[in-house]
Design a protein around this motif. Structure first.
Motif, PDB file in Angstrom:
ATOM      1  N   SER A 159       0.779  -1.162  -0.085  1.00  0.00           N
ATOM      2  CA  SER A 159       0.052   0.011   0.001  1.00  0.00           C
ATOM      3  C   SER A 159       0.810   1.314   0.001  1.00  0.00           C
ATOM      4  CB  SER A 159      -0.866  -0.004   1.333  1.00  0.00           C
ATOM      5  OG  SER A 159      -2.029  -0.802   1.196  1.00  0.00           O
ATOM      6  N   TYR A 172       0.547   5.614   0.926  1.00  0.00           N
ATOM      7  CA  TYR A 172      -0.201   6.634   1.481  1.00  0.00           C
ATOM      8  C   TYR A 172      -0.506   7.762   0.263  1.00  0.00           C
ATOM      9  CZ  TYR A 172       1.796   5.716   5.775  1.00  0.00           C
ATOM     10  OH  TYR A 172       2.047   5.231   7.188  1.00  0.00           O
ATOM     11  N   GLY A 225       0.717  -2.460   9.660  1.00  0.00           N
ATOM     12  CA  GLY A 225       1.164  -1.420   8.893  1.00  0.00           C
ATOM     13  C   GLY A 225       2.361  -1.808   8.145  1.00  0.00           C
ATOM     14  N   ILE A 243       2.222  -4.009   5.065  1.00  0.00           N
ATOM     15  CA  ILE A 243       1.737  -3.861   3.814  1.00  0.00           C
ATOM     16  C   ILE A 243       2.232  -2.347   3.172  1.00  0.00           C
ATOM     17  CG2 ILE A 243      -0.621  -4.930   3.786  1.00  0.00           C
ATOM     18  CD1 ILE A 243      -1.001  -1.483   4.645  1.00  0.00           C
ATOM     19  N   LYS A 244       2.911  -1.578   4.166  1.00  0.00           N
ATOM     20  CA  LYS A 244       3.614  -0.328   3.663  1.00  0.00           C
ATOM     21  C   LYS A 244       5.073  -0.289   4.124  1.00  0.00           C
ATOM     22  CE  LYS A 244       4.206   3.895   2.418  1.00  0.00           C
ATOM     23  NZ  LYS A 244       5.401   3.693   2.174  1.00  0.00           N
ATOM     24  N   PHE A 262      -7.653  -3.766  11.410  1.00  0.00           N
ATOM     25  CA  PHE A 262      -6.838  -2.873  10.689  1.00  0.00           C
ATOM     26  C   PHE A 262      -6.745  -3.564   9.263  1.00  0.00           C
ATOM     27  CE2 PHE A 262      -2.495  -0.481   9.815  1.00  0.00           C
ATOM     28  CZ  PHE A 262      -2.918   0.231   8.890  1.00  0.00           C
ATOM     29  N   SER A 263      -6.377  -4.904   9.362  1.00  0.00           N
ATOM     30  CA  SER A 263      -6.327  -5.870   8.348  1.00  0.00           C
ATOM     31  C   SER A 263      -7.779  -5.964   7.349  1.00  0.00           C
ATOM     32  CB  SER A 263      -5.728  -7.252   8.757  1.00  0.00           C
ATOM     33  OG  SER A 263      -4.883  -7.233   9.349  1.00  0.00           O
ATOM     34  N   LEU A 271      -8.279  -2.937   5.570  1.00  0.00           N
ATOM     35  CA  LEU A 271      -7.376  -2.952   4.341  1.00  0.00           C
ATOM     36  C   LEU A 271      -7.942  -3.568   3.107  1.00  0.00           C
ATOM     37  CD1 LEU A 271      -3.951  -2.689   5.974  1.00  0.00           C
ATOM     38  CD2 LEU A 271      -4.687  -1.278   4.161  1.00  0.00           C
ATOM     39  N   TYR A 272      -8.326  -4.851   3.745  1.00  0.00           N
ATOM     40  CA  TYR A 272      -8.816  -6.000   2.615  1.00  0.00           C
ATOM     41  C   TYR A 272      -9.993  -5.449   2.104  1.00  0.00           C
ATOM     42  CZ  TYR A 272     -10.974 -10.212   1.153  1.00  0.00           C
ATOM     43  OH  TYR A 272     -11.508 -11.042   0.280  1.00  0.00           O
ATOM     44  N   ASN A 313     -11.169  -2.039   1.783  1.00  0.00           N
ATOM     45  CA  ASN A 313     -10.824  -1.192   1.168  1.00  0.00           C
ATOM     46  C   ASN A 313     -10.163  -1.353  -0.390  1.00  0.00           C
ATOM     47  OD1 ASN A 313     -10.412   1.680   0.602  1.00  0.00           O
ATOM     48  ND2 ASN A 313      -8.298   1.667   1.244  1.00  0.00           N
ATOM     49  N   ARG A 314      -9.368  -2.235  -0.321  1.00  0.00           N
ATOM     50  CA  ARG A 314      -8.585  -3.057  -1.567  1.00  0.00           C
ATOM     51  C   ARG A 314      -9.667  -3.518  -2.575  1.00  0.00           C
ATOM     52  NH1 ARG A 314      -2.716  -5.310  -0.402  1.00  0.00           N
ATOM     53  NH2 ARG A 314      -1.634  -3.295   0.039  1.00  0.00           N
TER      54      ARG A 314
END
Lengths: 337, 310
Positions: free
Chosen positions: A130, A132, A222, A225-226, B287-288, B291-292, B294-295
């Motif tokens: 990912s 920002y 975080g 993934i970043k 959070f995971s 993200l999932y 959102n993707r």
């Protein structure tokens, strides 16, 4: 003699930086996290997250912890031993920092190394990374300065009434350590999970320790993934940047040789746009730069980017180096398939 | 059996009665020292138990050894009723008191040790240490002091909470006893709390005694973060040895050494580890998943546009 010297430089410029950095980071991590077990003691003013809560294993101690502790004194104490000790500590922090500049982040920081390991784990699992969004990037960058101001101000407000405001509770004496994921993660590498706790003894402690746990959870996901997820918020990076100009290790760019191809930007873990766009500045160590030197390794132009230590070039971009590394990557991919 | 118990009790009472220990008279707050003024520590010597004791008024004949964090040992002959120490450097200092006299042909050697952390040093001589930022000097000694024939030594405590600096209820204190540098394997220590609790802990086969700081059963003392209580551990050793001390001959020696300590209520009384782990895992999950989804949402958007155009 001249030929040997030339060969050494060529070998350095053609080196596999990813592998070199990987092993350098492992050695630095071992010394910082486990060095205490073999009696290593680099002092308590290190410009990196050598966590003070890793009481047995740490090979030195992080200056941010010391700084917060020093600032907790009543202001009148600063005319005595505490004041001089504070200045000596700040001076030593600067001296340590000037040796490697932001290279402390890119090559030594155990928290940075953990993030790199998490990135490697993601790459192995082939999960997409990912970024920002550009709209939020400016706001995110400012968080580290807000954290720095808070970690400087809150301890002072414990022993002193600032602007006539009431004194703060002692639970805020090390506000950044309370929320730093390094406090939980670094001792965990020595088998000590005791820093995972929520303290219910006061409202301040409940809030701070809970934020600490939330930060740890955010750090783990975080960073997965970043790339270098936490470094964007790191107040140590902000503090370092204040002292960055006179540092001995620098990242120089010769703008006249830059073709703005963008390879350096694509290689950058911190998405620093200036590295590709700025062709007028010579010193390109920005607030977010970790001096990982990936940009130098990715640049295909002879002498466009270089790592310079006290005026001497130690690693520079070359066409040959670029092609050698491209071939290495190709080989790696072929092996993977 | 009764005789053994009687002898033990008598011995115990007599041993507690002649135990000496060092006590800090007034703990100064950090940063009170001004430039040019040396930090000062004042201690007194007490005799007896933690509950019933008296301050020694004459320390003549006693010797104090001060060991700094570099292992340098200073020797001081004491006089008067109080001990004044002026530590030069910031760091751990170990004090050792030795008081000996011959009574009825027995050499009584009373010893006590006390550790304190000096928060401020003398800047003119300690600035190099401040630059160095020495951090690894230990609260625990690695070897017995050569000046003491008999020594009770404390090793690193075992605990399962997050605070490393101090002692708390539930912590286990490992202790060893040395006589002339040799580890004694069949010994015991007497443990006493300010609140009156007493116990005798015997050594294991390797000469180690594990003292677990007992939990207070008093409801009003539970969960008080600032509560502090004293603990005194002492060991005794009798040996047949003859000699002359201070012009008096003796045929046996009686050694007793104490370590006064302070402890607080365990942080585990007011902290939760389970909730902390649950919070970390919960944040990771939320959070995971965020993200999932959102993707997934972002990936679907162009497809919908594509089908709309068709």
């Amino acid at each position: 003699m001249t030929k040997n010297k030339f060969s050494l430089r060529r070998a350095v410029n053609n080196m596999n930086l990813v592998r070199f950095r990987f092993w350098f980071q492992i050695v630095a991590f071992a010394l910082i996290v486990y060095g205490g077990y073999i009696g290593l003691d680099l002092g308590d003013k290190l410009p990196t997250f050598a966590c003070v809560f890793n009481s047995e294993g740490t090979g030195g101690k992080c200056y941010v912890g010391e700084l917060q502790h020093d600032l907790k004194h009543p202001l009148e104490g600063f005319v005595g031993f505490a004041g001089y000790a504070f200045l000596i500590s700040l001076g030593m922090f600067a001296v340590w920092f000037w040796v490697l500049n932001k290279g402390w982040c890119g090559f030594v920081c155990p928290l940075g190394t953990m993030q790199d390991w998490l990135t490697m784990a993601r790459e192995k699992t082939k999960i997409r990374y990912s970024e920002y969004s550009w709209a939020n990037r400016g706001k995110i960058k400012s968080i580290k300065y807000i954290l720095l101001i808070l970690l400087l101000l809150l301890p002072v407000m414990i022993a002193n009434s600032v602007f006539g405001l009431p004194k703060l509770p002692n639970g805020l004496s090390m506000p950044f350590c309370d929320i730093c994921p390094g406090r939980m993660m670094i001792p965990a590498f020595t088998g000590d999970f005791n820093q995972f706790y929520i303290d219910f003894s006061s409202k301040t402690d409940i809030v701070m320790t809970t934020i600490g746990m939330i930060m740890t959870g955010l750090f783990l996901v975080g960073s997965f993934i970043k790339k270098r997820f936490f470094c964007y918020f790191c107040p140590m990076a902000a503090l370092q940047y204040v002292f960055s100009k006179p540092a001995l290790l620098k990242l120089y760019k010769d703008g006249s040789k830059c073709t703005k191809c963008g390879d350096c930007y694509r290689a950058c873990d911190m998405d620093i746009l200036e590295i590709a766009d700025d062709v007028t500045s010579k010193n390109l160590v920005t607030e977010d730069c970790t001096l990982c030197l990936k940009c130098v390794a990715a640049c295909p132009e002879d002498g466009c980017l270089e790592a310079n230590f006290m005026g001497a070039t130690i690693f520079e971009s070359t066409k040959e180096g670029f092609l050698v590394r491209m071939a290495m990557d190709q080989n790696k991919e072929n092996h993977a398939h | 059996m009764k005789k053994i118990v009687l002898v033990l009790v008598t011995l115990l009472v007599s041993l507690w009665a002649d135990t000496l220990w060092l006590d800090e008279t007034k703990k100064k707050k950090c940063c009170e020292a001004k430039l040019g003024v040396l930090p000062l520590k004042e201690l007194s010597v007490k005799s007896g138990t933690l509950q019933e004791n008296e301050k020694l008024k004459d320390l003549n004949g006693s010797v104090l050894y001060i060991r700094d964090m570099d292992g340098k040992i200073e020797e001081h002959n004491l006089s008067g009723s109080k001990i004044t120490v002026t530590p030069q450097y910031k760091g751990n200092y170990h004090l050792f008191l030795k008081h000996q006299e011959v009574v009825d042909g027995v050499l009584n050697v009373q010893l006590s040790t006390y550790r304190f952390y000096n928060k401020e040093g003398n800047l003119s001589c300690s600035w190099t240490k401040e630059v160095r930022g020495k951090t690894s000097d230990s609260r625990y000694l690695s070897e017995p002091l050569p000046q003491l024939p008999f020594q009770l030594m404390m090793e690193k405590t075992i605990h399962n909470h997050h605070v490393n600096c101090c002692l708390y209820v539930g912590d286990i204190i490992p202790l060893k006893v040395y006589y002339k540098g040799e580890l004694l394997k069949d010994v015991s220590v007497d443990v006493e709390l300010e609140s009156g609790w007493k116990n005798i802990i015997k050594s294991n086969n390797e000469g180690m005694m594990m003292v677990e700081i007992p939990k207070s059963t008093y409801e009003q003392e539970k969960g008080d973060k600032k509560r502090s209580e004293k603990l005194l551990v002492s060991a005794t050793y009798d040996v047949n040895e003859s000699g002359v001390y201070d012009g008096k001959s003796y045929t046996s020696a009686h050694y007793v050494m104490s370590i006064p300590l302070s402890f607080g209520d365990t942080p585990l009384e007011y902290e939760s580890k389970t909730l902390a782990f649950a919070t970390v895992i919960g944040v990771m999950l939320v959070f995971s998943l965020g993200l999932y989804y959102n993707r997934r949402r972002k990936r679907k958007t162009p497809k919908e546009i594509y089908f709309d155009e068709e």
